[in-house]
Design a protein around this motif. Sequence first.
Motif, short mmCIF file in Angstrom:
data_model
loop_
_atom_site.label_atom_id
_atom_site.label_comp_id
_atom_site.label_asym_id
_atom_site.label_seq_id
_atom_site.Cartn_x
_atom_site.Cartn_y
_atom_site.Cartn_z
N SER A 39 0.80 -1.22 0.00
CA SER A 39 0.00 0.00 0.00
C SER A 39 0.84 1.27 0.00
N LYS A 40 2.14 1.14 -0.04
CA LYS A 40 3.01 2.33 0.08
C LYS A 40 3.06 3.11 -1.23
N PRO A 41 3.44 4.39 -1.13
CA PRO A 41 3.59 5.19 -2.34
C PRO A 41 4.62 4.58 -3.28
N ILE A 42 4.36 4.75 -4.57
CA ILE A 42 5.26 4.20 -5.59
C ILE A 42 6.15 5.33 -6.09
N SER A 43 7.47 5.13 -5.95
CA SER A 43 8.42 6.20 -6.27
C SER A 43 8.50 6.50 -7.76
N GLY A 44 8.34 5.48 -8.58
CA GLY A 44 8.46 5.75 -10.01
C GLY A 44 8.33 4.52 -10.86
N VAL A 45 8.49 4.75 -12.17
CA VAL A 45 8.41 3.69 -13.17
C VAL A 45 9.82 3.44 -13.68
N LEU A 46 10.23 2.19 -13.75
CA LEU A 46 11.54 1.83 -14.31
C LEU A 46 11.34 1.11 -15.62
N LYS A 47 12.29 1.27 -16.52
CA LYS A 47 12.32 0.43 -17.72
C LYS A 47 12.82 -0.94 -17.29
N TYR A 48 12.61 -1.92 -18.12
CA TYR A 48 13.14 -3.25 -17.87
C TYR A 48 14.64 -3.19 -17.63
N PHE B 183 7.50 0.50 -10.00
CA PHE B 183 6.79 -0.31 -10.98
C PHE B 183 7.72 -0.47 -12.18
N VAL B 184 7.99 -1.70 -12.57
CA VAL B 184 8.82 -1.95 -13.74
C VAL B 184 7.91 -2.26 -14.92
N ASP B 185 8.03 -1.49 -15.97
CA ASP B 185 7.20 -1.69 -17.16
C ASP B 185 7.77 -2.87 -17.94
N SER B 186 7.13 -4.03 -17.84
CA SER B 186 7.71 -5.22 -18.48
C SER B 186 6.66 -6.28 -18.75
N TRP B 187 6.98 -7.16 -19.67
CA TRP B 187 6.28 -8.42 -19.91
C TRP B 187 6.34 -9.25 -18.64
N MET B 188 5.29 -10.03 -18.43
CA MET B 188 5.17 -10.72 -17.16
C MET B 188 5.98 -12.03 -17.08
N SER B 189 6.50 -12.51 -18.20
CA SER B 189 7.07 -13.86 -18.18
C SER B 189 8.23 -14.02 -17.21
N SER B 190 8.19 -15.10 -16.43
CA SER B 190 9.27 -15.32 -15.45
C SER B 190 10.56 -15.76 -16.11
N THR B 191 10.55 -16.00 -17.43
CA THR B 191 11.82 -16.30 -18.10
C THR B 191 12.60 -15.01 -18.32
N SER B 192 11.93 -13.88 -18.27
CA SER B 192 12.65 -12.63 -18.51
C SER B 192 12.52 -11.62 -17.38
N LEU B 193 11.38 -11.61 -16.68
CA LEU B 193 11.17 -10.57 -15.67
C LEU B 193 12.18 -10.66 -14.53
N PHE B 194 12.45 -11.86 -14.05
CA PHE B 194 13.35 -12.00 -12.90
C PHE B 194 14.79 -11.63 -13.28
N LEU B 195 15.16 -11.91 -14.51
CA LEU B 195 16.47 -11.48 -15.00
C LEU B 195 16.53 -9.96 -14.96
#
Lengths: 103, 401
Positions: free
Chosen positions: B261-270, B281-293
């Motif tokens: 519930s905390k304030p969100i500081s900003g948006v990051l690129k992948y 918030f990271v603007d990215s595809w959800m797939s765990s093959t790429s998001l965690f990397l």
Amino acid sequence: MEGRKAILLHEKDNVANLIEDAETGDTILIIKPSGEIGIIQALDSIPFGFKIAVREIKKGEWLLKYGQTIGLASKAISIGDMVHVHNIEGIRGRGDRQEEKNE
Amino acid sequence: MNEIHGFVRSDGSVGIRNHILVISATRTVNVLAALVARNIRGAKCFIAGDEDGRCKQDRETIARVMFGLGKNSNVGAVLVVSNKIDGGYPEFNPNYMAEEIAKSGKPVDVLILEKEGGFYNALGEGIKKARRLSVKSSHARRELVDFGSLVLGVKCGMSDATSGIIGNPTLGFVVDRLIERGGTAFFSETTEVIGAEHIVAQRFPSDVERERFLSAVTMVDEEAKRTGEDIRTINPIPANIEAGLSTLEEKSLGAISKSGSKPISGVLKYAERPKNPGLYFVDSWMSSTSLFLGYAASGANLIIFQMGGQGLPPQEPIVPSISTGFVAPILYVTGNPRTYEKASSEIDFNSGRGIVSGEKPEDIAEDLFETILETSSGTLTKAETLDYQDPVEVYLTGPCL
């Protein structure tokens, strides 16, 4: 009271989530946010994790969960009906639709 | 207790693991990098795939991943491998990469095939260099530090109704706690904010960042519509629908609670590293093959994968991704007691006990928090124990030319 439990996440919601498997005809105990229990009867077999309607819903009416809209009823829905892809339509991201309904 | 035993790096960041990382800076030396790493106990080797024929934006993304993994505080030492000192795309210049990574204070070395006089000489020299790096890196010791030093990446997957009811809310309380203590956390999956973005948008104190967030969601929404396909045949995924989630909106509303519930500081690129601690918030595809990397490149120490799993096979299913956080281990948690029962050899924490007991997410979060403290201090996650690295994908959006 005997019955299968379902959780109503918000007072405004017209669907609740089963947290036990239910058969057609089973008594469903709707656990409301206030702690009160509502009683309805399952008109479908509704597995764990699926939704049950807790109010009468007309075709084209909004389905509410978490106090927010989750889609529109594509058919009339009775209290105790399962609510899933056969009677609810998501509105967002619909590349297959010519026009977008406004929210 | 709010403390962990972590590796305090000279740039002030704290690591919870101490990996040796070999980075292949260009695809023509993938085999060299891989064979060097194979000869070093415990070494990880990052291979990006082909950078040739990719537009600048995509090359920059790949480079961001390489630099970010190298700088990650879970990495104790780095060997950058390339073909030549000069030439190739500028984004992947090996000396520049090594210099930048070395600013984090860790031992870094460079292996250049041409300089060593060919592949076989380079292989021998590479093994020598990597062994030296391995010994140097092993001088690091764990110290008691505040939990707020951590960088956490969260994702929900194989979602079912329990994700929104208990799994994600429990995780959200832990994220809140980390942010309160000055830590950093990432959440993402832009597609799965559609239908709930109005709620998330309210948590951005910065107008500029809020606009960036809403634009990112609009863009994915437009892309979905441009396919001409019904999004419901793409996302929710079949596993969600088979588990009872009916619409993307329903899925998204259940998903966002993992961000707390905390304030969100900003948006990051992948794969972008934030300049300050906070929730992003990271603007990215959800797939765990790429998001965690991407999270690891952004600096994540630990990944939490919150599972629904109702759609998984009934006997001993395995979890979707093994070690796709690359240098950041994955802690698997579930809000579905049935999933925990069938996959308890793979899942580290069961918040689904609340479905049975009636315990509230806030109370269960205390135990999840303890588990995170232990994992950060050195207790292995179940997934980490497998000597297997799932293939990872860099999330790229440009044309292949």
